[in-house]
Every structure is written in structure tokens, then in C-alpha cells.
Design a protein around this motif. Structure first.
Motif, PDB file in Angstrom:
ATOM      1  N   LEU A  87      35.893  35.161  50.143  1.00 12.56           N
ATOM      2  CA  LEU A  87      36.920  35.915  49.426  1.00 12.56           C
ATOM      3  C   LEU A  87      38.266  35.753  50.118  1.00 12.56           C
ATOM      4  CD1 LEU A  87      35.010  39.225  48.601  1.00 12.56           C
ATOM      5  CD2 LEU A  87      35.892  37.567  46.963  1.00 12.56           C
TER       6      LEU A  87
ATOM      7  N   GLY B 156      42.284  37.278  39.141  1.00  7.74           N
ATOM      8  CA  GLY B 156      42.125  38.715  39.098  1.00  7.74           C
ATOM      9  C   GLY B 156      41.263  39.266  40.226  1.00  7.74           C
ATOM     10  N   LEU B 157      41.045  38.451  41.252  1.00 12.79           N
ATOM     11  CA  LEU B 157      40.217  38.889  42.378  1.00 12.79           C
ATOM     12  C   LEU B 157      40.844  40.057  43.118  1.00 12.79           C
ATOM     13  CD1 LEU B 157      38.769  35.881  44.401  1.00 12.79           C
ATOM     14  CD2 LEU B 157      37.582  37.910  43.584  1.00 12.79           C
TER      15      LEU B 157
ATOM     16  N   SER C 205      41.612  33.958  48.616  1.00 11.34           N
ATOM     17  CA  SER C 205      42.923  34.602  48.586  1.00 11.34           C
ATOM     18  C   SER C 205      43.970  33.732  49.279  1.00 11.34           C
ATOM     19  CB  SER C 205      42.842  35.966  49.262  1.00 11.34           C
ATOM     20  OG  SER C 205      44.113  36.578  49.295  1.00 11.34           O
TER      21      SER C 205
ATOM     22  N   ASP D  18      43.192  42.295  42.318  1.00 13.53           N
ATOM     23  CA  ASP D  18      43.216  43.556  41.585  1.00 13.53           C
ATOM     24  C   ASP D  18      41.802  44.098  41.395  1.00 13.53           C
ATOM     25  OD1 ASP D  18      45.959  43.458  41.364  1.00 13.53           O
ATOM     26  OD2 ASP D  18      45.892  42.337  39.490  1.00 13.53           O
ATOM     27  N   GLY D  19      40.874  43.195  41.087  1.00 12.29           N
ATOM     28  CA  GLY D  19      39.497  43.617  40.880  1.00 12.29           C
ATOM     29  C   GLY D  19      38.923  44.300  42.106  1.00 12.29           C
ATOM     30  N   LEU D  20      39.063  43.659  43.251  1.00 13.23           N
ATOM     31  CA  LEU D  20      38.482  44.222  44.465  1.00 13.23           C
ATOM     32  C   LEU D  20      39.164  45.527  44.860  1.00 13.23           C
ATOM     33  CD1 LEU D  20      37.868  40.986  46.518  1.00 13.23           C
ATOM     34  CD2 LEU D  20      36.167  42.594  45.682  1.00 13.23           C
TER      35      LEU D  20
ATOM     36  N   ARG E 260      46.139  46.275  37.070  1.00 16.61           N
ATOM     37  CA  ARG E 260      46.363  44.841  37.029  1.00 16.61           C
ATOM     38  C   ARG E 260      47.822  44.525  37.333  1.00 16.61           C
ATOM     39  NH1 ARG E 260      41.756  41.803  37.259  1.00 16.61           N
ATOM     40  NH2 ARG E 260      40.178  42.654  35.878  1.00 16.61           N
TER      41      ARG E 260
ATOM     42  N   ALA F  24      33.577  44.523  39.394  1.00 14.04           N
ATOM     43  CA  ALA F  24      34.154  44.723  40.711  1.00 14.04           C
ATOM     44  C   ALA F  24      33.230  45.448  41.687  1.00 14.04           C
ATOM     45  CB  ALA F  24      35.488  45.449  40.588  1.00 14.04           C
TER      46      ALA F  24
ATOM     47  N   CYS G  95      36.260  40.867  38.276  1.00 12.78           N
ATOM     48  CA  CYS G  95      36.897  39.622  38.654  1.00 12.78           C
ATOM     49  C   CYS G  95      36.413  38.558  37.681  1.00 12.78           C
ATOM     50  CB  CYS G  95      36.521  39.242  40.077  1.00 12.78           C
ATOM     51  SG  CYS G  95      36.961  40.517  41.268  1.00 12.78           S
ATOM     52  N   HIS G  96      37.207  37.533  37.484  1.00 17.14           N
ATOM     53  CA  HIS G  96      36.880  36.524  36.474  1.00 17.14           C
ATOM     54  C   HIS G  96      36.777  35.130  37.075  1.00 17.14           C
ATOM     55  CE1 HIS G  96      38.477  39.879  34.147  1.00 17.14           C
ATOM     56  NE2 HIS G  96      37.859  39.387  33.102  1.00 17.14           N
TER      57      HIS G  96
ATOM     58  N   THR H 219      38.931  31.095  39.984  1.00 15.54           N
ATOM     59  CA  THR H 219      38.835  32.543  39.793  1.00 15.54           C
ATOM     60  C   THR H 219      40.226  33.118  39.567  1.00 15.54           C
ATOM     61  OG1 THR H 219      39.030  32.873  42.165  1.00 15.54           O
ATOM     62  CG2 THR H 219      36.819  32.793  41.272  1.00 15.54           C
TER      63      THR H 219
END
Lengths: 228, 228
Positions: free
Chosen positions: B127, B83-84, B131, B86-88, B93, B110, B51-52, B81
Motif C-alpha cells: 500500500l 481511490g486508495l 501511494s 480516500d478509501g483507507l 472523496r 475499505a 478502493c477500486h 488502482t
DNA sequence: CGTTAGGTTGAAAAGCATCAACCCGTGTGG
DNA sequence: CCACACGGGTTGATGCTTTTCAACCTAACG
């Protein structure tokens, strides 16, 4: 209600993820309610006190933009939840919800879900995934709105809702055409014209049944750039 | 890195919500990386492994639609943030990410975040709220795209980014105009023309600085229906 | 039957996109 | 230091797409 609830659970990812105790707790606090077509489920900006699960029928989520236009944000049906984010936050509703058809909803009081999530990690995780899934759908919508013509969006909608049959694909339009138009961000007249324009590509329309005789043609349409 | 990380933490809702132990754990696994303008951060459909968090600069998220058009999904900057989801999920992606300007990112592996969330309910909840906030922004975008004209979207964008000054509002265009245009779902030429059309309403443009001498006029514009 | 809501069709207008030319800062190499 | 090329932005002419407004159709319902 016990048997019904077991059935319901099977069709809802959120409830499936909950442990037996959590499920029982939610079952006790949940209320079942029928809405007539056109009835308001909740208003934009009203205080959110519950999350909803659709058992039957269609629900439309919408906002009235500052200029007075109604923006259709989503349409939900059996097994889908809506209003989760606002419900869990207990904030003002970020959109309104109406019954797009007669429908049955399971209403889960927000405090119960919050409490359940606090004690059930499985449910907590499922909530996160439910939210992610909602985000995915919105990203799809934005992609279509920003990069496809109205004709392409209509074609994509048909493809997305098509079922395979003996000769080609069949689409049963899931709800009224003016709702489909609003969902696609176009006027009903434009939807009607777009469907007409698809006829030469092997698409036949009769009432709310659409037959796609040659899916490749639609695929080409979706792939070709606006200029072509 | 320790001091830097403390500073970073203050600007990021996610890290603020994490307990001290969780924070320390994330600090150790986090990597800091600089990207040059135009550099790819990750590709659409690539496997998500992190995640970024943006520390500095701008990041654009985009998809290439089937017809070849690039749809700009979002632009993120300091403290935000991406890409949370997809990362989790560790999935492919669901969009690509490029550096829209030179930028610094904090990269959180991740597995570490997943493990941290499993042991830190505060992070888990944060989180979920992150979202939800992402969903809110997407809903705003869809509302604008479906119910406002290009001119109204441009005006709304200006208002949303305006700061109060002595005589009226000032907007410092946050990134290049072609990105603003893509974000609003219009072509650069249309953005340029839209800005020109706002001049009679008391909007002056010089380079990337926009002055709004009379915000009421823009407000009226946003409120009037397309027909007017 | 008459009414109504949802849908279709046509003609005209508006809104954006497209294509091409041009402008203007910036950076580069001779 | 100047010439040049380049990317980003603007502007004009033109055409396509979508909307608007109006009329009309048709199935459903009282």
C-alpha cells in the motif's frame, strides 16, 4: 538532544505516531544539521539514504526539466517531512532539495526508519498517512495549475496563507516572491503584475505583508470563470 | 470468480504482494462491477467506502475547481488502482471518478482492506509503495505543467505512449482527444493545433494512430528551452 | 559609496483560449 | 435506404494572458 527531541516530536505527526521505543531508537540515530540559504540538501538522482524533517526554515524541492527549466515541486517548513518516499525505497532521488532559507533539519537514516516501521505498526500507518497527505497537496497543485488563471492562483495563494486580523485578512508572504512565482508556475514579473491587479480589489502590498481589506472580492474572483 | 480472481491478481501489484490468506479474504469481499461510458463511479466529497482496481477500460479522476472548470487529475486503466487514499482513510472523496469508457472495476470494501493490511505486513508495505508510485506520477505531471509549453507536453505525451515498430515509433492514442487535452491542461483546439505543428517534424496523424518517423526531432523539441 | 540581489514596470511578442464555422463518421428514425 | 442529428474533432480569425527583454528602483551589505 533529548529535550530537543521531545519538543521536535510534538510538532511532527510521524514521530507522534511512533511508540516510545521506536521514538527512542529514531532519536539515537537521528542527526541534526544546519543548512545555509542556497545550500544543497540533496541532488536529483542521487542515492536516497535518509528522510528529512524540517525543524526551522524553508526547503525547496525541485526538478530540472529536460528543457532546462527548474520546476518547483514544493516548499516545506517546520514540522513537515520530505524525501520520505525516496528514502524508504532507497532509490534515486526523484527531485533535488535546496535550503530556501537558513534552516535546521532532522535527518533520519533510511535503514532505521525501515526497521522501525517493521516493528511499529503505528509508525507504519503514520507513514502511509504522511504519503496520503503529500498526495493531497499535489492534487491541489494540479487542480490549480490546470483550471485556474495565474491571477486566480495568486489570489488563492494569498487566501490560503492569510490570517484573520481586526480589519480583514493579513498575509505574511512566507518566502521570497520569486519562489512564490515558481511555486505557482508563473514568472516573477507575472506575480508582480498579478498583485498589482489585485489592488483595486482591496489588496494592499508593502514588502512581504499583504492586507486583504475585502475577502469577498477575492472569493468572487476565485469563483468566476476565465471568460468573465 | 476464483479463476478470474487469480488472473486479476497477476496484473495488480497490490494483490500480488498480499499473502494467500489475505488474498482469499479480499477475494471473498470484492465485488466486480461494470460501468458504462460516462457513468459516475463516485462523486467528489462523497463518503469513501471502497478502493477500486481497474480490470478493463478507462477511468477518469477529476475535480470541479471553484471557478467551475473541471480539472482532470488522472486517467487509469487495467491493473491500476485508484481511490486508495480516500478509501483507507474513510474520508470524503478528494476527487470524483467517471467511466471514461465502458469499464470493469473490482471494488474492494475499505474495512476489508484495512483489516487485511493490519494482519498482513506485505500488503501494508505494498500500500505504501502504491501511494509512493501515485506521488511519482503526480510529480511528473507538475513538472510538465510548470516547466513545459503545451507543444512540449503534447510531444512528451506521445513519446511516453509510443511503441517501437519497424519504421519509427507508433502511438495508439489511448483515449479521446478531449481527455488527452484535459490531462495535459490545454483545450482540445490547442491539442489539435499542437499535433499539426508536429507534422513538419515527421509526425503523421490518422484518427487515433500517430506515427513518429523521426524520434530525434521530438527529443530535440523536448530539450530546447521555450526561448528557442 | 558602490555593488548586488530581488523586485517592479513598460513595450513588444508569443502562446493559448475563445468563438464560430465546418467536417465527418456513426447511429437513428422515417 | 436515405435523411438527419449528434458528438468529437478540426480550422480560421481574433483577443486576452503571460512571457520576454530591457530598464530601472530600492534595500541590504561590504
Amino acid at each position: 538532544m533529548t529535550d530537543t527531541f521531545a519538543l521536535i516530536t510534538r510538532s511532527c505527526a510521524l514521530l507522534r505516531a511512533a511508540g516510545p521505543q521506536t521514538r527512542e531508537r529514531l532519536r539515537r540515530s537521528a542527526r541534526l544539521r544546519h543548512y545555509h540559504r542556497g545550500e544543497t540538501i540533496f541532488l536529483h538522482q542521487s542515492r536516497a539514504q535518509a528522510c528529512h524533517l524540517v525543524l526551522e526554515g524553508w526547503v525547496k524541492l525541485y526538478r530540472i526539466a529536460p528543457n532546462g527549466c527548474e520546476a518547483l515541486l514544493g516548499i516545506h517548513t517546520r514540522g513537515e517531512t520530505f524525501g520520505l518516499a525516496d528514502g524508504l525505497r532507497g532509490a534515486a532521488r526523484s527531485f533535488g532539495a535546496d535550503a530556501a532559507s537558513d534552516c535546521d533539519l532532522l535527518i533520519l537514516p533510511a535503514p532505521e526508519i525501515r526497521a522501525a516501521a517493521a516493528t511499529d505498526p503505528g509508525l507504519q500507518e503514520a507513514l502511509l498517512h504522511e504519503s496520503f497527505a503529500a498526495t493531497d497537496r499535489l492534487l491541489d497543485q494540479i487542480t490549480d495549475l490546470k483550471s485556474c488563471s495565474a491571477l486566480q492562483r495568486v489570489a488563492a495563494f494569498l487566501c490560503a496563507h492569510a490570517c484573520v486580523t481586526e480589519d480583514g485578512l493579513r498575509v505574511i508572504l512566507p518566502f521570497e516572491k520569486h519562489l512564490i512565482a515558481a511555486y505557482l508556475g508563473i514568472k516573477p514579473e507575472s506575480l508582480s503584475r498579478a498583485l498589482s491587479r489585485l489592488k483595486p480589489l482591496g489588496v494592499t502590498i508593502s514588502r512581504d505583508i499583504v492586507l486583504i481589506r475585502n475577502p469577498e472580492a477575492l472569493d468572487v474572483l476565485l469563483r468566476e470563470e476565465a471568460a468573465a
